[in-house]
Write a protein that holds these residues in place. Structure first.
Motif, PDB file in Angstrom:
ATOM      1  N   TYR A 246      36.190  43.241  33.819  1.00 28.55           N
ATOM      2  CA  TYR A 246      36.662  42.421  35.096  1.00 28.55           C
ATOM      3  C   TYR A 246      37.517  41.063  35.006  1.00 28.55           C
ATOM      4  O   TYR A 246      38.561  41.491  34.895  1.00 28.55           O
ATOM      5  CB  TYR A 246      36.345  42.304  36.108  1.00 28.55           C
ATOM      6  N   ILE A 247      36.552  41.002  35.012  1.00 30.78           N
ATOM      7  CA  ILE A 247      36.830  38.864  34.798  1.00 30.78           C
ATOM      8  C   ILE A 247      37.434  38.456  33.946  1.00 30.78           C
ATOM      9  O   ILE A 247      38.416  37.825  33.951  1.00 30.78           O
ATOM     10  CB  ILE A 247      35.146  38.043  34.996  1.00 30.78           C
ATOM     11  N   MET A 248      37.329  39.274  32.223  1.00 30.45           N
ATOM     12  CA  MET A 248      37.580  38.870  31.728  1.00 30.45           C
ATOM     13  C   MET A 248      38.900  38.987  31.123  1.00 30.45           C
ATOM     14  O   MET A 248      40.182  38.488  30.859  1.00 30.45           O
ATOM     15  CB  MET A 248      37.124  39.329  29.871  1.00 30.45           C
ATOM     16  N   TRP A 249      39.121  39.687  31.602  1.00 31.37           N
ATOM     17  CA  TRP A 249      41.136  40.839  31.836  1.00 31.37           C
ATOM     18  C   TRP A 249      41.911  40.231  32.609  1.00 31.37           C
ATOM     19  O   TRP A 249      42.935  40.951  32.484  1.00 31.37           O
ATOM     20  CB  TRP A 249      40.708  42.170  31.796  1.00 31.37           C
ATOM     21  N   GLY A 250      41.270  39.057  33.330  1.00 36.16           N
ATOM     22  CA  GLY A 250      42.352  38.646  34.677  1.00 36.16           C
ATOM     23  C   GLY A 250      41.587  38.376  36.118  1.00 36.16           C
ATOM     24  O   GLY A 250      42.819  38.134  37.332  1.00 36.16           O
ATOM     25  N   GLY A 251      40.588  39.403  36.210  1.00 34.98           N
ATOM     26  CA  GLY A 251      40.320  40.248  37.433  1.00 34.98           C
ATOM     27  C   GLY A 251      39.930  38.739  38.245  1.00 34.98           C
ATOM     28  O   GLY A 251      39.133  37.967  37.282  1.00 34.98           O
ATOM     29  N   SER A 252      39.910  38.284  39.475  1.00 34.48           N
ATOM     30  CA  SER A 252      38.677  37.993  39.860  1.00 34.48           C
ATOM     31  C   SER A 252      38.084  38.140  41.205  1.00 34.48           C
ATOM     32  O   SER A 252      38.339  38.826  42.436  1.00 34.48           O
ATOM     33  CB  SER A 252      39.968  36.137  41.036  1.00 34.48           C
ATOM     34  N   VAL A 253      37.219  37.757  41.186  1.00 39.64           N
ATOM     35  CA  VAL A 253      36.432  38.410  42.102  1.00 39.64           C
ATOM     36  C   VAL A 253      36.248  37.708  43.511  1.00 39.64           C
ATOM     37  O   VAL A 253      35.976  38.609  44.721  1.00 39.64           O
ATOM     38  CB  VAL A 253      34.430  37.874  41.233  1.00 39.64           C
ATOM     39  N   ASP A 254      36.115  36.697  43.677  1.00 38.31           N
ATOM     40  CA  ASP A 254      36.834  36.346  45.086  1.00 38.31           C
ATOM     41  C   ASP A 254      37.562  36.864  45.427  1.00 38.31           C
ATOM     42  O   ASP A 254      37.851  36.889  47.137  1.00 38.31           O
ATOM     43  CB  ASP A 254      36.765  34.621  44.591  1.00 38.31           C
ATOM     44  N   ASP A 255      38.853  37.164  44.607  1.00 42.50           N
ATOM     45  CA  ASP A 255      40.616  37.847  45.619  1.00 42.50           C
ATOM     46  C   ASP A 255      39.945  39.057  46.021  1.00 42.50           C
ATOM     47  O   ASP A 255      40.365  39.484  46.574  1.00 42.50           O
ATOM     48  CB  ASP A 255      41.183  37.201  44.544  1.00 42.50           C
ATOM     49  N   LEU A 256      39.280  40.206  45.380  1.00 41.84           N
ATOM     50  CA  LEU A 256      38.695  41.497  45.463  1.00 41.84           C
ATOM     51  C   LEU A 256      37.764  40.764  46.180  1.00 41.84           C
ATOM     52  O   LEU A 256      37.884  42.051  47.233  1.00 41.84           O
ATOM     53  CB  LEU A 256      37.938  41.643  44.248  1.00 41.84           C
ATOM     54  N   ALA A 257      36.995  40.034  46.412  1.00 42.13           N
ATOM     55  CA  ALA A 257      36.037  40.206  47.583  1.00 42.13           C
ATOM     56  C   ALA A 257      35.894  39.899  48.688  1.00 42.13           C
ATOM     57  O   ALA A 257      36.517  40.833  50.276  1.00 42.13           O
ATOM     58  CB  ALA A 257      34.490  39.190  47.416  1.00 42.13           C
ATOM     59  N   ARG A 258      37.434  38.328  48.970  1.00 47.53           N
ATOM     60  CA  ARG A 258      38.780  38.652  50.606  1.00 47.53           C
ATOM     61  C   ARG A 258      39.266  39.338  50.489  1.00 47.53           C
ATOM     62  O   ARG A 258      39.493  40.135  51.735  1.00 47.53           O
ATOM     63  CB  ARG A 258      39.375  37.314  49.379  1.00 47.53           C
TER      64      ARG A 258
END
Length: 127
Positions: free
Chosen positions: A36-48
């Motif tokens: 998920y992180i490698m293909w452009g996702g942001s865990v911080d945005d997901l958590a927010r």
């Protein structure tokens, strides 16, 4: 911007913690987080976004500003809330005055102790 530079910015402490926790829980979850992180996702945005959704779901349940259907009860409730807000403001003012008085007393005690220490030092130097 290179792919490496774009991916480097997404490796925040939260993203690393999510990947480690995913591997500890079950290794495919850890791989999914890394993918998920490698293909452009942001865990911080997901958590927010998740926190915002939870807040939005809870907020209507806790703030009830609708009428109950009874005009007398609605008036009583409005008057009680107004009175409680006034009492809270008065109490906050009282606490502020109390803190100011305590601070003033502590400062005056400090200054008198300091004056006593200075006078004692002057007398010991003269002797």
């Amino acid at each position: 911007m290179t792919t490496l530079a774009r991916n480097k910015g997404r490796w925040t402490p939260l993203a690393v913690a999510a990947a480690v926790l995913g591997f500890v829980t079950w290794w495919p979850i850890g791989l999914a987080v890394i993918a998920y992180i490698m293909w452009g996702g942001s865990v911080d945005d997901l958590a927010r976004e998740g926190v915002d959704q939870v807040k939005a779901a809870i907020k209507p349940a806790t703030t009830s500003t609708s009428t109950t259907g009874s005009a007398a009860f609605d008036a009583y409730r409005a008057e009680t809330l107004r009175r409680l807000e006034e009492e809270q403001a008065e109490f906050n003012s009282f606490v502020t005055k109390l803190r100011d008085a305590r601070d003033r007393e502590e400062f005056e005690r400090f200054m008198s102790d300091r004056d006593i220490a200075i006078e004692a030092e002057k007398t010991s130097v003269k002797s």
